[in-house]
Write a protein that holds these residues in place. Structure first.
Motif, mmCIF file in Angstrom:
data_model
loop_
_atom_site.group_PDB
_atom_site.id
_atom_site.type_symbol
_atom_site.label_atom_id
_atom_site.label_comp_id
_atom_site.label_asym_id
_atom_site.label_seq_id
_atom_site.Cartn_x
_atom_site.Cartn_y
_atom_site.Cartn_z
ATOM 1 N N PRO A 89 0.808 -1.226 0.000
ATOM 2 C CA PRO A 89 0.000 0.000 0.000
ATOM 3 C C PRO A 89 0.846 1.283 0.000
ATOM 4 O O PRO A 89 0.346 2.350 -0.347
ATOM 5 N N ASP A 90 2.125 1.163 0.360
ATOM 6 C CA ASP A 90 2.980 2.354 0.370
ATOM 7 C C ASP A 90 3.534 2.699 -1.010
ATOM 8 O O ASP A 90 4.048 3.792 -1.218
ATOM 9 N N GLU A 91 3.462 1.746 -1.924
ATOM 10 C CA GLU A 91 3.872 2.066 -3.295
ATOM 11 C C GLU A 91 2.705 2.814 -3.952
ATOM 12 O O GLU A 91 1.538 2.533 -3.684
ATOM 13 N N GLU A 92 3.050 3.752 -4.825
ATOM 14 C CA GLU A 92 1.998 4.583 -5.396
ATOM 15 C C GLU A 92 1.112 3.828 -6.398
ATOM 16 O O GLU A 92 1.615 3.065 -7.215
ATOM 17 N N ALA A 93 -0.183 4.078 -6.314
ATOM 18 C CA ALA A 93 -1.104 3.492 -7.310
ATOM 19 C C ALA A 93 -0.887 4.196 -8.641
ATOM 20 O O ALA A 93 -0.426 5.334 -8.681
ATOM 21 N N GLN A 94 -1.215 3.512 -9.750
ATOM 22 C CA GLN A 94 -1.106 4.148 -11.074
ATOM 23 C C GLN A 94 -2.489 4.357 -11.663
ATOM 24 O O GLN A 94 -3.361 3.504 -11.517
ATOM 25 N N HIS A 95 -2.660 5.486 -12.333
ATOM 26 C CA HIS A 95 -3.897 5.733 -13.059
ATOM 27 C C HIS A 95 -3.561 5.804 -14.540
ATOM 28 O O HIS A 95 -2.857 6.715 -14.966
ATOM 29 N N ILE A 96 -4.040 4.837 -15.304
ATOM 30 C CA ILE A 96 -3.730 4.795 -16.733
ATOM 31 C C ILE A 96 -4.969 5.253 -17.508
ATOM 32 O O ILE A 96 -6.024 4.626 -17.407
ATOM 33 N N SER A 97 -4.828 6.347 -18.236
ATOM 34 C CA SER A 97 -5.980 6.880 -18.969
ATOM 35 C C SER A 97 -6.195 6.092 -20.264
ATOM 36 O O SER A 97 -5.318 5.345 -20.702
ATOM 37 N N TYR A 98 -7.363 6.304 -20.870
ATOM 38 C CA TYR A 98 -7.632 5.644 -22.153
ATOM 39 C C TYR A 98 -6.595 6.053 -23.198
ATOM 40 O O TYR A 98 -6.154 5.235 -24.009
ATOM 41 N N GLY A 99 -6.185 7.321 -23.180
ATOM 42 C CA GLY A 99 -5.170 7.791 -24.121
ATOM 43 C C GLY A 99 -3.833 7.084 -23.913
ATOM 44 O O GLY A 99 -3.187 6.634 -24.868
ATOM 45 N N GLU A 100 -3.435 6.968 -22.646
ATOM 46 C CA GLU A 100 -2.161 6.289 -22.352
ATOM 47 C C GLU A 100 -2.234 4.801 -22.686
ATOM 48 O O GLU A 100 -1.280 4.212 -23.203
ATOM 49 N N LEU A 101 -3.377 4.213 -22.394
ATOM 50 C CA LEU A 101 -3.543 2.786 -22.674
ATOM 51 C C LEU A 101 -3.391 2.526 -24.178
ATOM 52 O O LEU A 101 -2.759 1.552 -24.598
ATOM 53 N N HIS A 102 -3.957 3.415 -24.964
ATOM 54 C CA HIS A 102 -3.862 3.304 -26.421
ATOM 55 C C HIS A 102 -2.393 3.240 -26.855
ATOM 56 O O HIS A 102 -1.975 2.348 -27.600
ATOM 57 N N LYS A 103 -1.594 4.165 -26.344
ATOM 58 C CA LYS A 103 -0.166 4.192 -26.709
ATOM 59 C C LYS A 103 0.551 2.932 -26.240
ATOM 60 O O LYS A 103 1.344 2.331 -26.969
ATOM 61 N N LYS A 104 0.277 2.546 -24.995
ATOM 62 C CA LYS A 104 0.964 1.366 -24.439
ATOM 63 C C LYS A 104 0.632 0.115 -25.242
ATOM 64 O O LYS A 104 1.506 -0.715 -25.524
ATOM 65 N N VAL A 105 -0.647 -0.051 -25.582
ATOM 66 C CA VAL A 105 -1.069 -1.246 -26.313
ATOM 67 C C VAL A 105 -0.435 -1.252 -27.709
ATOM 68 O O VAL A 105 0.065 -2.278 -28.174
ATOM 69 N N ASN A 106 -0.424 -0.105 -28.355
ATOM 70 C CA ASN A 106 0.177 -0.039 -29.694
ATOM 71 C C ASN A 106 1.663 -0.360 -29.659
ATOM 72 O O ASN A 106 2.181 -1.088 -30.510
ATOM 73 N N LYS A 107 2.364 0.186 -28.677
ATOM 74 C CA LYS A 107 3.793 -0.105 -28.564
ATOM 75 C C LYS A 107 4.017 -1.609 -28.382
ATOM 76 O O LYS A 107 4.848 -2.219 -29.048
#
Ligand code: ATP
Ligand code: MG
Length: 635
Positions: A89-107
């Motif tokens: 719980p001390d590590e930071e949570a990540q928020h991945i937006s639809y825009g970021e997800l698009h880039k990550k998936v394409n890569k």
């Protein structure tokens, strides 16, 4: 009226009737209005349960990632698609937006392509619950590769069997994983498995632990540098409606796991439509399913169903007990979760703990609670309802299977009045039938028997990977022209369904059909009891008799076993009837479970019948040590 979002009981009945009267038209309207297609279908459905062969949205063209990501880029590119909550719980949570997800998936998709992965190739994904897991699956779907996710708690042997069965060319894994306060050497497990998997050419390794692992020259590569280099533009492959999307193995509760094959369009439409209604998801809600993506629940209701609705879905890396038994409630509070979906095994284990773990967190954001995986016993249902739902969030007890792709029998929250231990009513498009042993359908209410489905639904699996014969014999040969679920069920006086257990476990004692769930329910109600499993064993006089394995909340309570036994028997007699009293009650320290947390009754059945030489396929057994103890009769 749109059929897509059901808002009250009258609407449910209207929509349901329509879905049975004219299924083609019903599904066509939903598919037409709520998804994006490269080309529409020529024919909504063709089917033959004898072959068996089922095709939905024939000749339509689409890509599921365009529906889960691209179509949201215009109006909600910044909206969070995935909230990733780490193990610690001390590590930071990540928020991945639809825009970021698009880039990550394409890569990621471009990396797969650069390694020679093409449409139709199988890729095995053996990753912990980190964002790369979701991205890897979507990247496969982007280019038309078939993913086969193997839960990252499986042994090297189980991984090798599944990798070979699906004939995977590539393995995607990580340098390790966290599980509570432990770390697991995933890469070591992969290396061992791959000694027996000659078909795997490349291994991509995500970094999670930063641990010192061995990389095999020419085969293994770190993922991140490849992603850094890759372009974030990747056109989605054009897929046919019936092109395979993924292979996923069943939990192995009743036998050797089956590699179920799901296809593209029907699965997408079905998971999206069920998600929207079963969780009454509204724009802005935060939804959390605690399953691992390695199970069908995670595929359909962490990833595809939520994303196809443009939802925000939580992905949790950790376990319910770390750093303490309040972790689930801490996460609900932290991310203001609105819909929470978990399994009876988790509820029962948390119900054993001090109620302070729940009460110290603000759970006021919750609107809907869900359960899946096993029958939920009445006591656990009430604990969940009272303490987590505060008597105001309806519980959806969702019955379905890896084979069905999505939820089949379930209440719709704020629409269907709930009833503890009942999955209640069929979802629109689902036509259940209760059959007797002789193959007759039992019409009307107040009947019990074997649960079948009479008509195809879009989310159903199309075959067992490379074993169509097994698909046919397991699901379509027991009853003519019916999909047989393998589960027993009853329909009560108002037409509500209750799942009574596996048909293999339904026990005939002195001519009476006994489902295991109601008997276990009665046992679990004893205040000292944590969990129980009832199985049948051959008996000279009765033909069959019942054997109950019982775990206690505190081991110390087994001091007076004889009294406990008497009280439990009394309770069964009162609640179910004297015929349901077990011949034997054994107190045990734990019950054998699958890695997805289900009680493995087939092992208990072997123990009860004294056939312990061959326990069957144990690749999905989580806790062999418990089986040893039960056999030695030690607590
Ligand atoms: P295998 O098919 O390999 O034996 P499995 O049946 O446990 O394993 P899954 O597809 O994960 O594999 O689980 C589906 C089964 O889980 C159902 O057939 C049913 O027995 C049980 N189940 C799921 N949800 C519920 C529920 N809400 N109530 C009762 N039982 C449920
Ligand atoms: Mg099953």
């Amino acid at each position: 009226m749109s059929n897509y979002h059901i808002k009250n009981l009258e609407e449910y009945f209207q929509v349901y009737r329509k879905s049975v009267r004219d299924p083609q038209n019903f599904w066509e309207e939903i598919a037409e209005e709520h998804f994006s297609w490269q080309k529409k279908w020529d024919n909504v459905l063709s089917w033959d349960f004898n072959k068996p062969e089922v095709k939905w949205f024939e000749n339509a063209k689409l890509n599921i990632t365009e529906n889960c990501i691209d179509r949201y880029l215009f109006n909600r590119s910044d909206k969070t698609a995935i909230i990733w909550e780490p193990n610690d719980p001390d590590e930071e949570a990540q928020h991945i937006s639809y825009g970021e997800l698009h880039k990550k998936v394409n890569k990621f998709a471009n990396v797969l392509k650069s390694k020679g992965i093409k449409k139709g190739d199988r890729v095995c994904i053996y990753l912990p619950m980190i964002p790369e897991l979701a991205v890897a699956m979507l990247a496969c779907a982007r280019i038309g590769a078939i993913h086969s996710v193997v839960f990252a708690g499986f042994s090297s042997k189980a991984l090798a069997t599944r990798t070979n069965d699906a004939d995977c060319k590539m393995m995607i894994t990580s340098d390790g994983s966290y599980r509570g306060n432990k770390t697991i050497d995933l890469k070591g497990i992969v290396d061992k498995a791959l000694e027996d998997c000659p078909g795997v050419e490349n291994v991509l390794v995500a970094k999670r632990l930063d641990s010192d692992i061995e990389m095999k020259e020419g085969r293994d590569e770190w993922l991140q540098p490849l992603l850094d280099e890759a372009s974030d533009v990747c056109e989605a492959e054009t897929m046919d409606a019936e092109d395979p999307l993924f292979i996923l193995y069943t939990s192995g509760s009743t036998g050797k796991p089956k590699g179920m094959l799901h296809t593209t369009a029907g699965y997408m439409v079905y998971t999206a439509y069920t998600f929207k209604n079963v969780f009454q998801y509204k724009e802005g809600d935060v939804y959390w399913c605690t399953a691992d993506i390695g199970w069908i629940t995670g595929h359909s209701y962490i990833l595809y169903g939520p994303l196809a609705n443009g939802a925000t879905t939580v992905m949790f890396e950790g376990v319910p007990s770390y750093p303490d038994a309040g972790r689930f409630w801490d996460v609900v509070d932290k991310h203001k979760v609105n819909q929470f979906y978990t399994a009876p095994t988790a509820i029962r284990s948390l119900a054993k703990r001090n109620i302070e773990f729940v009460e110290s967190h603000d759970l006021s954001s919750l609107k809907v609670l869900g359960t899946v995986g096993e029958p939920i016993n009445e006591e656990a249902w009430h604990w969940y309802n009272d303490n987590v739902g505060k008597n105001k969030s309806p519980i959806v007890d969702t019955w379905w299977q890896t084979e069905t792709g999505g939820i089949m029998i379930t209440p719709i929250p704020y629409v269907t009045p709930v009833k503890p231990t009942y999955a209640t009513l069929p979802f629109p498009g689902v036509q259940p039938a209760i059959m007797d042993e002789n193959g007759n359908e039992l019409k009307g209410n107040q009947v019990d028997g074997r649960l079948c489905i009479k008509f195809p639904w879009p989310g159903m699996a199309r075959t067992v990977w490379r074993d169509h014969e097994r698909y046919k014999t397991t699901y379509f040969s027991t009853f003519e022209n019916m999909y047989f679920t393998g589960d027993g069920a009853l329909r009560d006086e108002v037409g509500y369904y209750r799942i009574t257990g596996r048909v293999d476990d339904v026990i005939i004692v002195s001519g009476h059909n006994l489902g295991t769930a109601p008997i276990e329910d009665a046992i679990d109600e004893h205040p000292a009891v944590a969990e129980s499993a009832v199985v049948g064993f051959p008996h000279e006089v009765k033909g069959n008799a019942l054997y109950a394995f019982v775990t206690l909340k505190e081991v110390g309570e087994s001091r007076n076993q004889d009294n406990l036994r008497k009280e439990i028997l009394q309770q069964i007699g009162d609640k179910v009837g004297p015929i349901a009293k077990p011949e034997k009650i054994q107190f045990v320290s734990g019950l054998p479970k699958t890695r997805s947390g289900k009680i493995m009754r087939r092992i208990l059945r072997k123990i009860a019948s004294n056939q312990t030489e061959d326990l069957g396929d144990t690749s999905t057994l989580l806790n062999p040590e418990v089986v040893e103890k039960i056999m030695k009769n030690s607590l």
